[in-house]
Design a protein around this motif. Sequence first.
Motif, PDB file in Angstrom:
ATOM      1  N   HIS A 240      58.913 -52.499  10.767  1.00 50.54           N
ATOM      2  CA  HIS A 240      57.539 -53.304  10.682  1.00 50.54           C
ATOM      3  C   HIS A 240      57.819 -54.881  11.026  1.00 50.54           C
TER       4      HIS A 240
ATOM      5  N   HIS B  78      56.366 -58.105  14.158  1.00 51.82           N
ATOM      6  CA  HIS B  78      55.591 -58.582  14.992  1.00 51.82           C
ATOM      7  C   HIS B  78      56.453 -59.605  15.945  1.00 51.82           C
TER       8      HIS B  78
ATOM      9  N   LYS C 242      49.252 -47.751  16.494  1.00 57.32           N
ATOM     10  CA  LYS C 242      49.106 -48.426  15.199  1.00 57.32           C
ATOM     11  C   LYS C 242      47.326 -48.681  15.204  1.00 57.32           C
TER      12      LYS C 242
ATOM     13  N   HIS D 115      52.477 -51.046   4.347  1.00 61.43           N
ATOM     14  CA  HIS D 115      52.233 -52.032   3.291  1.00 61.43           C
ATOM     15  C   HIS D 115      52.089 -50.926   2.235  1.00 61.43           C
TER      16      HIS D 115
ATOM     17  N   ASP E  58      57.345 -56.628   7.961  1.00 59.91           N
ATOM     18  CA  ASP E  58      56.281 -57.404   8.575  1.00 59.91           C
ATOM     19  C   ASP E  58      56.784 -58.602   9.110  1.00 59.91           C
TER      20      ASP E  58
HETATM   21 ZN   LIG Z   1      52.392 -56.238  10.391  1.00 59.48          ZN
END
Ligand SMILES: [Zn+2]
Length: 371
Positions: free
Chosen positions: A64, A66, A155, A208, A273
């Motif tokens: 995960h 970005h 996603k 998450h 993340d």
């Molecule tokens: Zn994310």
Amino acid sequence: MILTATTVTDVAVFDGTELLRGRHDVTFDASGITSVIRTGTAPAAGTPVDGTGATLLPGLVDAHVHFRDLEQLSALTRYGVTTALDMSTWPPEFLARLRAADHGADIRSPGAALAGPGGPHAHIPGFPAEDLLATPEQARRRVAARVAHGADYIKVVLEAPGAGGPELETTTAVVDAAHEAGLRVVAHAAATGAVELGVRAGVDILTHAPLDAELDESFVRVVADRVRAVVPTLTMMAGTARNLGNPALSYDHARDTVAALHQAGAVVVAGTDANDAPGVPAAVPHGSSLHDELELLVEAGLTPLEALRSATATAATAFGLDDRGRIAPGLRADVVLVTGDPASDISATRRLRSVWTAGRRLGDVQREAPA
Ligand SMILES: [Zn+2]
């Protein structure tokens, strides 16, 4: 083509699943891993690298991340993350540059995430409004557009019912359309109501771990039975709980949910993340954060060996990446050499000696990831 082989000699090997018994010599080149043999059974081929006192691991997967710039690709590999699973990047031109980069982590991506018109993601500056979805028909069209752009998976950002995300019928349409195209669906579900919605809609992977409450015991078993994997992003959840300072949200819920899911047999995959977009609840650095995530997974009850699997073989299997995540002949030569034994002390993954991506050695690492 001449391929320059490397052999890491006299090294302990975590092969993605287990710590192999005894010491090994592992040979690889740009074409992949070519042999894994007991030390002393044959002369080392190519350039030898002394593995004494070290453990060789498959290159780590962060499930995960970005992206905002290309430098983040090399930040990942400097910390041993050789595969990064993006969870929402746009526009497509930027994504194409990330995919084409010949340095840094190898990536997979869904393109931009799909989100409902009323949730917080709809208000992220620059979030592509044409990707918001409110109806099953829009869901089918958006998934078809992602498939046309070469998405590796879909996603979707879920909220609790009524909180502005796609509702059940629309989410189910996303899942059905993705599955028809042979793609898995990863659902952002940071609230317990969103997790329930995702599981009912049949998503493949949840990401998450909710801060609003622990999942209840019977529902934990449902999640463990029905989803392929959970990527809890404990690093992000801990940072979010800390930064928001909202007494209704507690990191303890996220950690306890992961502990319960793990006990119930759910597949837990490491993901951070990693993200530095303006306005995110917590900035998570690329690369070093995966080592934080592994430690948080151990705190949540995984053994160090299970945590290592969650960032190697288990991650690769959950996302259908059959060419990596293990040290075995024929697989991609993404490997990481660390000092010590991370199968007994997970913090040893921070003591990186060398990283190879597709058989190429990065400038010697010899650094310790910040604790
Ligand atoms: Zn994310």
